[in-house]
Design an enzyme around this catalytic site. Structure first.
Site: not given
Ligand code: HEM
Ligand SMILES: [Ca+2]
Length: 657
Positions: A144, A218, A290
């Site tokens: 994030h 950023t 978020r």
């Molecule tokens: C309870 C834990 C988590 C929840 C509920 C969650 C939920 C989400 C959701 C809903 C999205 C957007 C999906 C979409 O519509 O494309 C997202 C994006 C993402 N998540 Fe997670 N996530 C969690 C944990 C993690 C973890 C542990 C990582 C990495 C180690 C991660 C990395 C990412 C990344 C890189 C994105 C794309 C962000 C962006 O460019 O907007 N997330 N996540």
């Molecule tokens: Ca940054």
């Protein structure tokens, strides 16, 4: 509600509006030409100059909307970069699968939900006994800091309501359900990511005009999740009236020991879940909106808020002549450096393994101005989402003896999302923090990927429908036009998969490999997200060779392309660097919570009490290294830095505004 948190801010909306207009122009022109020519002629027409015409038309009419004077690599609201050209079904903007009848290598693509159910969803998860859940939560937290891909809203573009339609109409690209959950539901809503007019003429006119997506954060690891990415938010987050260089804290609630919480959002009532008894607890605000998604994430944000204020207090004490602005900026610089240290020193090697760290990142050799530190589309949309396979279906909450807390028991994950009241009314951040350091991360294996807590019960309030994170990730990859798994393997110097044997070798599980090929029919059709996720993990890593390569390359450019990287010349003195290196997440927890015993490296799972040490045994930074002697020049409180330092501070401030 997830959509709500991923919507664009006004600047992002402005940029993507221009892009929408451009994409629309192309669509209208293409339709007009289609009425006169057949498809073959159309392609020729396009390659011959329709794109040039469209671009010229767009440039003269709409470019004023978004020209930026100083395009800067890595700044917020710039395009996610492409390491490989996008692949859209119509060449420029329609995702693969937009037209379900269309054949790819002779076969239809499987719907995202089918791939999720057949390959990615798991009813149970093994524990990874080497690492704690904190490793997972740091991954989410740092993602994030570096990436936020804003999504369109129903009112963008054609005005179609993506919450209601199950048809592919811009900006909606719904996830079709093959398992009708209820007769009324035949799809899950999906909002396409907003687009950016990123023009890369080096790659030829056709590629230059393809739909691109934005990064609203950023890309630098710079604690933007603490301080925000624009001046308005930053000013809101600061305690400006206090004139102390600190961040603002919650005016309504404090923790049981009087420690502060993050401030609430201003737009009330907020969308966060409520405990039906007693006072409302709104969503928190921080540099990244978020922040209230999960309790561990909120706890990490809270720790950094407190750490900022702790360091600001100490610097004020050490340098009594510093202005509040000076204290704030210097503290922010330190906090940014600490984020970089935790991520590159403690986190990344555990994720990609020591060998890949050596191969893709290696030792630091100084700032390289030729390196573009922007986030790559494939990193944000596929590789770094590897972390979703390490999410635990249970949120553990532990008491002072690191046993299940009787008052605040463990919870199913879906009961914890967007529920900041569970921090304020259920014992503060401590039960959650003890839970994340004292419980194991979820293990990743090819036959157990994403927990069904996030594929069947992901909370999306505004639709009253439950979402599937695996399907969202896959659909998002198609939305962004990501090339397939095999193309990325080739990009990383790995063999393309041609046969079932090749795939079985890469996955390390022939039953899973067979299931994948049964669904996809052709190896070149395999999407990069499931492909990368099922690969056999490299020794000492939590990723297979493809994601290790993509994450490693991204981390390297984030480090080498950052003029203000903590190790870069002139950013910190040698003595300050030595102090910064003493920092650890254990100390962050010790200094800013009621927890008195921690494992020395809280990413590693240890048994309580044998692997825990008392906080006073954990090395800490000595901020006296920031003491500034009062010389003749700065006695009158005007000169804090020499000329070079002032120039750098100025650039630093500009960069983050
Ligand atoms: C309870 C834990 C988590 C929840 C509920 C969650 C939920 C989400 C959701 C809903 C999205 C957007 C999906 C979409 O519509 O494309 C997202 C994006 C993402 N998540 Fe997670 N996530 C969690 C944990 C993690 C973890 C542990 C990582 C990495 C180690 C991660 C990395 C990412 C990344 C890189 C994105 C794309 C962000 C962006 O460019 O907007 N997330 N996540
Ligand atoms: Ca940054």
């Amino acid at each position: 509600m997830l959509k709500f948190f991923r919507q664009a801010d006004p600047e992002t909306k402005h940029i993507s509006k221009a892009a929408e207009v451009f994409q629309k122009t192309l669509r209208v022109l293409k339709k007009k030409v289609k009425q006169r020519y057949n498809q073959e002629k159309l392609d020729v027409a396009f390659s011959k100059g329709l794109y040039s015409f469209a671009w010229h038309y767009f440039w003269t009419h709409f470019m004023f909307l978004f020209v930026r004077q100083n395009p800067r690599w890595g700044a917020a609201n710039t395009a996610l970069v492409r390491w490989l050209p996008a692949e859209y079904e119509d060449g420029e903007s329609e995702p693969k699968g937009w037209n379900p009848e269309r054949l790819h290598n002779g076969f239809q693509l499987p719907p995202a939900r089918t791939v999720s159910r057949e390959i990615m969803t798991s009813a149970s998860k093994w524990k990874d006994d080497s690492y704690s859940q904190l490793l997972v939560d740091w991954g989410q937290y740092i993602s994030h800091d570096i990436t936020l891909t804003p999504q369109s809203t129903s009112t963008d573009g054609s005005g179609v309501d993506c919450l209601k339609t199950c048809e592919n109409v811009h900006p909606c690209f719904p996830i079709q359900l093959d398992d009708k959950r209820s007769p009324a539901q035949s799809c899950m809503p999906f909002f396409r990511s907003t687009s950016d007019c990123f023009v890369n003429f080096q790659s030829g006119i056709r590629q230059a005009l393809q739909r691109q997506q934005l990064n609203a954060m950023t890309s630098f690891i710079d604690a933007s999740a603490v301080y925000g990415r624009d001046l308005k938010l930053e000013s809101f987050l600061r305690d400006l009236p206090g004139r102390n260089g600190k961040l603002a804290v919650n005016a309504r609630f404090k923790d049981p020991k009087g420690r502060p919480y993050l401030p609430f959002v201003t737009k009330l009532p907020s969308a966060c879940h409520q405990d039906l008894q007693g006072e409302r607890v709104e969503c928190f605000s921080a540099g990244d909106n978020r922040v209230s998604e999960g309790l561990p994430l909120t706890s990490l944000h809270t720790l950094w808020l407190r750490e900022h204020n702790r360091i600001a207090e100490a610097l004020k004490h050490i340098n009594g002549h510093w202005s509040p602005e000076m204290i704030y900026q210097e503290t922010r610089k330190i906090i940014g450096a600490l984020h970089q240290i935790i991520t590159l020193r403690d986190y990344a090697p555990k994720i990609i393994g020591p060998e890949s760290f050596k191969d893709y990142i290696g030792p630091y050799r100084g700032y390289d101005p030729s390196v573009d530190p922007s986030i790559a589309n494939v990193f944000a949309t596929a590789a770094f989402r590897f972390g979703h396979a390490t999410i635990s279906p249970i949120l553990y909450r532990l008491n002072e003896s690191f046993q299940e807390d009787e008052r605040f028991p463990h919870l199913r994950l879906h009961n914890t999302l967007f529920s900041p009241w569970r921090i304020v009314k259920e014992g503060g951040i401590e039960p959650v923090l003890r839970g994340v350091i004292g419980s194991a991360a979820s293990a990743v294996s090819a036959d157990m990927l994403l927990a069904d807590e996030v594929t069947e019960r992901l909370v999306v309030l505004d639709t009253l429908k439950q979402m599937d994170l695996a399907a969202l990730n896959l659909q998002r990859g198609r939305d962004h036009g990501l090339p397939g798994y095999n193309d990325w393997r080739e990009f990383c110097g790995l063999q393309r998969i041609k046969t079932l044997d090749d795939l079985s070798l890469a996955v390390g599980d022939c039953r899973v490999a067979k299931r994948i090929l049964d669904i996809y029919k052709h190896p070149d059709n395999i999407d990069v997200y499931p492909g990368g996720l099922v690969e056999r993990l490299l020794p000492g890593s939590r990723t297979g060779p493809l994601f290790a390569c993509l994450i490693g390359r991204q981390m390297k450019v984030l480090r080498d392309g950052d003029r203000f990287w903590w190790e870069a010349d002139g950013v910190f003195t040698q003595q300050q660097k030595e102090e910064l290196l003493k920092f650890s997440l254990s100390h962050l927890i010790c200094d800013n919570s009621d927890i008195g015993e921690v494992p020395p490296d809280p990413f590693r799972l240890g048994n309580y009490p044998s692997h825990y040490v008392s906080c006073d045994q954990i090395p800490s930074m000595n901020l006296v290294a920031w003491k500034e002697e009062m010389g003749e020049d700065n006695k009158n409180n005007t000169m804090f830095f020499d000329a070079t330092e002032r120039e750098m501070l100025h650039e630093f401030i500009i960069k983050f505004k």
